[in-house]
Write an enzyme that holds these catalytic residues in place. Sequence first.
Site, PDB file in Angstrom:
ATOM      1  N   ASP A  62      37.261  49.338  50.568  1.00  0.00           N
ATOM      2  CA  ASP A  62      37.768  50.483  49.418  1.00  0.00           C
ATOM      3  C   ASP A  62      37.040  50.437  48.157  1.00  0.00           C
ATOM      4  OD1 ASP A  62      38.533  47.828  48.395  1.00  0.00           O
ATOM      5  OD2 ASP A  62      40.667  48.517  47.841  1.00  0.00           O
ATOM      6  N   ASN A  63      36.251  49.282  47.916  1.00  0.00           N
ATOM      7  CA  ASN A  63      35.486  49.344  46.692  1.00  0.00           C
ATOM      8  C   ASN A  63      34.660  48.158  46.687  1.00  0.00           C
ATOM      9  OD1 ASN A  63      38.742  49.061  45.331  1.00  0.00           O
ATOM     10  ND2 ASN A  63      37.268  47.114  45.389  1.00  0.00           N
TER      11      ASN A  63
ATOM     12  N   LYS B 131      47.676  47.760  54.354  1.00  0.00           N
ATOM     13  CA  LYS B 131      48.006  48.007  52.850  1.00  0.00           C
ATOM     14  C   LYS B 131      48.038  49.489  52.706  1.00  0.00           C
ATOM     15  CE  LYS B 131      45.716  47.504  48.348  1.00  0.00           C
ATOM     16  NZ  LYS B 131      44.921  46.657  47.547  1.00  0.00           N
TER      17      LYS B 131
ATOM     18  N   CYS C  88      41.598  50.040  43.972  1.00  0.00           N
ATOM     19  CA  CYS C  88      42.137  50.411  45.249  1.00  0.00           C
ATOM     20  C   CYS C  88      42.945  51.587  45.307  1.00  0.00           C
ATOM     21  CB  CYS C  88      43.037  49.154  45.634  1.00  0.00           C
ATOM     22  SG  CYS C  88      43.629  48.124  44.629  1.00  0.00           S
TER      23      CYS C  88
ATOM     24  N   LYS D 167      33.767  45.389  41.425  1.00  0.00           N
ATOM     25  CA  LYS D 167      35.089  45.689  41.486  1.00  0.00           C
ATOM     26  C   LYS D 167      35.230  46.142  39.842  1.00  0.00           C
ATOM     27  CE  LYS D 167      39.843  45.497  42.560  1.00  0.00           C
ATOM     28  NZ  LYS D 167      40.828  44.626  43.404  1.00  0.00           N
TER      29      LYS D 167
ATOM     30  N   ASP E 150      39.567  45.429  51.901  1.00  0.00           N
ATOM     31  CA  ASP E 150      39.963  45.553  50.691  1.00  0.00           C
ATOM     32  C   ASP E 150      39.018  44.588  49.490  1.00  0.00           C
ATOM     33  OD1 ASP E 150      41.387  45.711  48.054  1.00  0.00           O
ATOM     34  OD2 ASP E 150      43.226  45.454  48.970  1.00  0.00           O
ATOM     35  N   ASP E 151      38.198  45.198  48.996  1.00  0.00           N
ATOM     36  CA  ASP E 151      37.402  44.495  48.103  1.00  0.00           C
ATOM     37  C   ASP E 151      36.287  43.733  48.692  1.00  0.00           C
ATOM     38  OD1 ASP E 151      38.960  45.352  46.325  1.00  0.00           O
ATOM     39  OD2 ASP E 151      40.105  43.186  45.809  1.00  0.00           O
TER      40      ASP E 151
ATOM     41  N   HIS F  29      49.335  51.064  49.166  1.00  0.00           N
ATOM     42  CA  HIS F  29      49.144  51.149  47.782  1.00  0.00           C
ATOM     43  C   HIS F  29      48.942  52.706  47.185  1.00  0.00           C
ATOM     44  CE1 HIS F  29      47.323  48.486  44.422  1.00  0.00           C
ATOM     45  NE2 HIS F  29      48.432  49.174  44.037  1.00  0.00           N
TER      46      HIS F  29
ATOM     47  N   SER G  47      49.086  45.814  46.607  1.00  0.00           N
ATOM     48  CA  SER G  47      48.076  44.694  46.849  1.00  0.00           C
ATOM     49  C   SER G  47      48.819  43.347  47.014  1.00  0.00           C
ATOM     50  CB  SER G  47      47.422  44.439  45.499  1.00  0.00           C
ATOM     51  OG  SER G  47      46.355  45.604  45.421  1.00  0.00           O
TER      52      SER G  47
ATOM     53  N   HIS H 296      41.209  41.075  49.528  1.00  0.00           N
ATOM     54  CA  HIS H 296      41.859  41.040  48.352  1.00  0.00           C
ATOM     55  C   HIS H 296      42.364  39.785  47.928  1.00  0.00           C
ATOM     56  CE1 HIS H 296      44.249  42.094  44.797  1.00  0.00           C
ATOM     57  NE2 HIS H 296      43.807  43.301  44.746  1.00  0.00           N
TER      58      HIS H 296
ATOM     59  N   ARG I 176      42.126  54.685  47.976  1.00  0.00           N
ATOM     60  CA  ARG I 176      42.971  55.330  49.052  1.00  0.00           C
ATOM     61  C   ARG I 176      43.149  56.622  49.166  1.00  0.00           C
ATOM     62  NH1 ARG I 176      43.960  50.084  51.175  1.00  0.00           N
ATOM     63  NH2 ARG I 176      42.656  48.675  49.950  1.00  0.00           N
TER      64      ARG I 176
END
Length: 437
Positions: A272-273, A111, A58, A293, A18-19, A113, A136, A220, A62
Amino acid sequence: MVAQNKSSMPNVIIIFTDDQGYQDVGVFGSPLIKTPNLDQMAADGIRFTDFYSASPVCSPSRAALLTGSYPTRVGVPKVLWPNRPGGLSNQEWTIADMLKAQQYATACIGKWHLGDELHYLPTKQGFDSYFGIPFSNDMSVNPNCKVAENIIFREGMTLDSLREKKWRKSKVPLMKQDAVVEYPVDQTTLTKRYTESAVDFITENKDAPFFLYLAHTMPHIPLYASKGFKGKSKRGLYGDVIEEVDWSVGKILRTLEILGIDDTTLVIYTSDNGPWKLDNGRGGSALPLRGFKFQTYEGGMRVPMIAQWKGKIAAGSVCSQVASTIDFLPTIAYLTDGEMSGKPIDGKNIWKLLSGKKTKSPHEKEGFFYYKDTIAEAIRYKDWKLRVVKDKIELYNLSKDISEENNVAEGNPKVVRKLREKLEDFDADLKQNTHRF
């Protein structure tokens, strides 16, 4: 469950951080973060240099990974929030739905989300089991959530305080199946507990095909690392977090090796990004890419990707062709003879890229599209990238200008016109063909 022919029914593990920034892996150029397990995974498999998430945030990213579609097509173009309407429809056909129909054991750990109401949770989306946080880690709790009988309350919380409609930032619940089992969760333990759960799932299903979607909460913000990793990295807390995720990857890969199933298991690692734009080393690095992001510059959506399948993917391979998380579903469908939904999707089968049998991206003819919310802001077509935001036109040749420093739109009007037409035509068609239930 009856054991399957593993040569035609490979296990599939997708590890989704995540991130995490493009540079935040050793083999992608990190100068300070040590990732020996990911580096070895790349040495044993393939590394993609031009790999994209389908969104710079996010929830949409996903939805795209699981359905093989750009987020707008499946109705999740924006970030979802606790106790608010919306989510990925359980009528969508996910990777988990497809593989469960093939008698795979399926697990989602980490996660989610994609909606925190009961009908949006993983156990309604093709997963046999779920263990993780529903959104998150900087969010709060849904006061209407289902609570397990043996729930553990921490930090002075009670059932009454959980039920209060009060936003408690970064006080998030841990769920098992569809019920909260710990509130608030001790975030310093999440990476470790996810890993232990993943190892247990793999071990329990070693004799039959399985699909594991391990979506790490980290990196994250707020950042948390366990005692064994906190304060160890030269890159500060962010580095500690990544190095613990790397440890997790190593633990999973060693489990496959010990169980003798590393040659029947496809493992994919990506993010994810891109990273947050934060000071004091709290965020990741997308260098040499531009942006972060939330943005459709390369740094917001181009992410590290490594894949391993012993004996099927050549060791030490590097692919510089365009590919994306939307390609996972059709690729896995091809490898497992899984049935597609019949609805239009955007992903392509990239097995020939993974296996080294093809040198051109299946996205080359149409292009790859960068969406922010419902807006198609950019297109990559071969080496060209056109970005149109609030009538500002930017054109970059990524083969010569990976950092998007030199806007050459003025000198290439024909390219601008062609790519803008492709971008607008694709977006119009997509919005006429969204999935409706």
